[in-house]
Each structure stands twice: as C-alpha cells, then as structure tokens.
Design an enzyme around this catalytic site. Sequence first.
Site, PDB file in Angstrom:
ATOM      1  CB  THR A  94     -44.492 -68.039  69.805  1.00 56.86           C
ATOM      2  OG1 THR A  94     -43.841 -67.244  70.698  1.00 56.86           O
ATOM      3  CG2 THR A  94     -44.487 -69.719  69.808  1.00 56.86           C
TER       4      THR A  94
ATOM      5  CE  LYS B 292     -42.329 -68.637  74.797  1.00 58.17           C
ATOM      6  NZ  LYS B 292     -42.658 -67.725  73.362  1.00 58.17           N
TER       7      LYS B 292
ATOM      8  CE  LYS C 188     -49.364 -69.928  69.012  1.00 58.42           C
ATOM      9  NZ  LYS C 188     -47.969 -68.781  68.851  1.00 58.42           N
TER      10      LYS C 188
END
Length: 291
Positions: free
Chosen positions: A97, A172, A240
């Site tokens: 990701t 995502k 993050k």
Amino acid sequence: MAKLAFLGMGVMGAPMAGHLAKAGHDVTVFNRTAAKAEAWAAQHGGGHAPTPRAAAEGCEIVAACVGNDDDLRSVCLGEDGAFAGMAAGSVFLDHTTVSAGVTRELAEAAKAKEISYVDAPVSGGQAGAENGQLVIMCGGKAEDYQRVEPVMAAYAKQARRMGEVGAGQLTKMVNQICIAGLLQGLSEGLLFAQKAGLDGEAVVDVIQGGAAGSWQMVNRNKTMLAGEYEHGFAVDWMRKDLAICLAEAETVGAPLPGTALVDQFYKDVQAMGGGRWDTSSLMARLQKLAD
C-alpha cells in the site's frame, strides 16, 4: 506453474509467498533481513536471494509486499533493484500500500525497461494473508492483469482490475477511508452500550444483522469490549495509509473531514503507547476519555 520472485517477508509477504509455493510455483524470495528469507526458504522449500535483482533474474512475475514508498523504491530501483534483473516482457506485481504517485513513477521506470506493472494492494490483514483470503484491488493494463490473476488466486478470495496503473492504490485508499470511519463509529457505539449498562455482546448480536452491521462489528466486537487490541493491522501502518489518503484527497479535491479527524484520534492512540495495537484501539482512546 510460473517462476516467481517475492520481495518482502513480513507478516503479509511471507504467508502470501507460502501460498504460491504450496500451489506449485517456483518461488525465490528476498528480504532486507536475510534471516527471514532463509527461514522462509527452509520452511517452504523455495529459494532465497541476497538482493532483489538476484531474486528477480529469470522470473516471469516479481511480486512485492514491503512497507512504504521508500521501501518500494529501494527494492525496485538501482543496481541491485528488481528492475535491473527483470527481463523485457516480465511483470512487476506490487502488493504494497503506497501512494498513487510512487506507483506511477515506478510504472514509468518499468515501462522504460519493457517491464509491465500492476499495482495490487490488498485488504484482509495478516489473517487474510495466512488463510489465503485476501481481497486485491488492481491497476494496470487488462492483458497484464490477466497474466497475474491466476497467480494471485493462490492467496486471494477476490481480485479485480479497477482501471489503469494507480487505480488499485486509489481503491485501497477508499477502503482505508471507510475502515477509519467504521471503527470510530463502532468504538463510540460499544462504549455507549457499556456506559448505558447494556450487555455489549448482546447488543451486537441484535444489530449486526441490520443496517449497522459490518465486518469490523462481527470480527472485532468481542476483543474491543475486552480491551484487547493485538488482532490485526497496526495503528502505525494505518496512519501511514491515512496520510496517503489525505494527500491524494488534496490532489483530487475531495474533502475528507471525518478521515482527518480519525487520523488525529489514531495519533492520540500512538501517544498512549498503542502504535502497534490494531486499528480497533480507537475504543481505548474513548475509554481513557470516559474514565
């Protein structure tokens, strides 16, 4: 069966690569801490290599699942990077990701070497990786996706091409935005139930089949009510990901006030020492406020 490389032997990458080996693929792995790659090879019977380049040489598909943008650049680029060892016509399959920006940057670098690129971030956490039940959202050319889809079937319950390169990462981001809001709402609901003197598990049993139901409710309610937060994706990693979401939102002009607020709540959880707690630990913050 394909000759593959897998870069990154963390809690996600190691079991994903294990499923590939179990499916009969010829798998060589790399990890920055070599001992993890050696341990994987000893367990699964595959090979391990000292550099991403060495792992990638001769492979049809090179997959990666590492930590962040800089980690991904480090395994792709440079003299010892995977791209230096990959042949024209091979495919790089990224399960990390990361930002849509670094995805497009690396896809261009791959294109210059006639290497195809598919961004394919995953959802389902460590349990999904271990059980081969990940959901994978992909970006790339249709023909490139068709090449990697049978490989991903070893560890995915669902995979889908969402568009061109970068579309997987954008999807995502939607996933993480939704999870953040769901968990904050679930935390508030469960805390309210406790403070109101209700049986939290009984409440969930009643409402989970209705409009309030979610995967998070079904799978996390008991541990949240018990104050146990060692069951999944860590707060440090969620922050993050949310930073990526918020930066991209600025680029595309999408206001995300709720996501920005929950990101700050996760910052509070980190300050409580909960950086490695799972994302449902938003409830711990509320309990601290209530006490």
